[in-house]
Design an enzyme around this catalytic site. Sequence first.
Site: not given
Ligand code: CO
Length: 212
Positions: A42, A44, A46, A98, A101
């Site tokens: 992803c 993301d 993080r 994750h 999400c």
């Molecule tokens: Co995500």
Amino acid sequence: MKTLEHLFERNRAWANAVKKHEPEFFTRLSKQQAPEYLWIGCSDSRVPANEIVNLPPGEVFVHRNIANVVVHTDLNCLSVIHFAVEMLRVKHIIVCGHYGCGGIRAALDEQDHGLIDNWLRHIKDVSRFNAERLADLGDQQKTDALCELNVIEQVTNVCNTTIVKHAWRRGAELSVHGWIYGIKDGILKGLVEGVSGSGELEPRLLRALDGV
Ligand code: CO
């Protein structure tokens, strides 16, 4: 003109620290990359691929998009998989989702998010395929389960690409894995055990689905 001088400073400090630890690091890497892993994860912020598995530059070939989706006709993702499998000859493809999400959460609510809703249709499809499994779950449980089911679905999609099928047909040593990462504790969990051939896909998927 606005500059991002602090990032250039951080870059210089990082490059110096790496060279101090291994003087030939960049010279060695500049000659070639030979990663064993393709990471599909992803976007993301993080969930940075290399950092999570504590590997330096040169070790992981990476493709990231919102909610780590492998769309059958996404030329971008397919080109990455093709390059990784055919040119770099990676031995492992890891699809890593994750928990928590935002893409998965957005796919489950009924709000209008604009353009991205078209992308999230792929996640809504995963939710529809698994409607029975998700039906009786509370909001949090449903989001977590869909994060997991999405990884399982995307592993299926990777295995069904012509690229991976052709690689297996020519006897390539190539496994496709499904993982999920916990933002709350930084820990990775295996969801789909490595699939190393077309015949292994279904048993691995059934076992993974049993765990959701
Ligand atoms: Co995500």
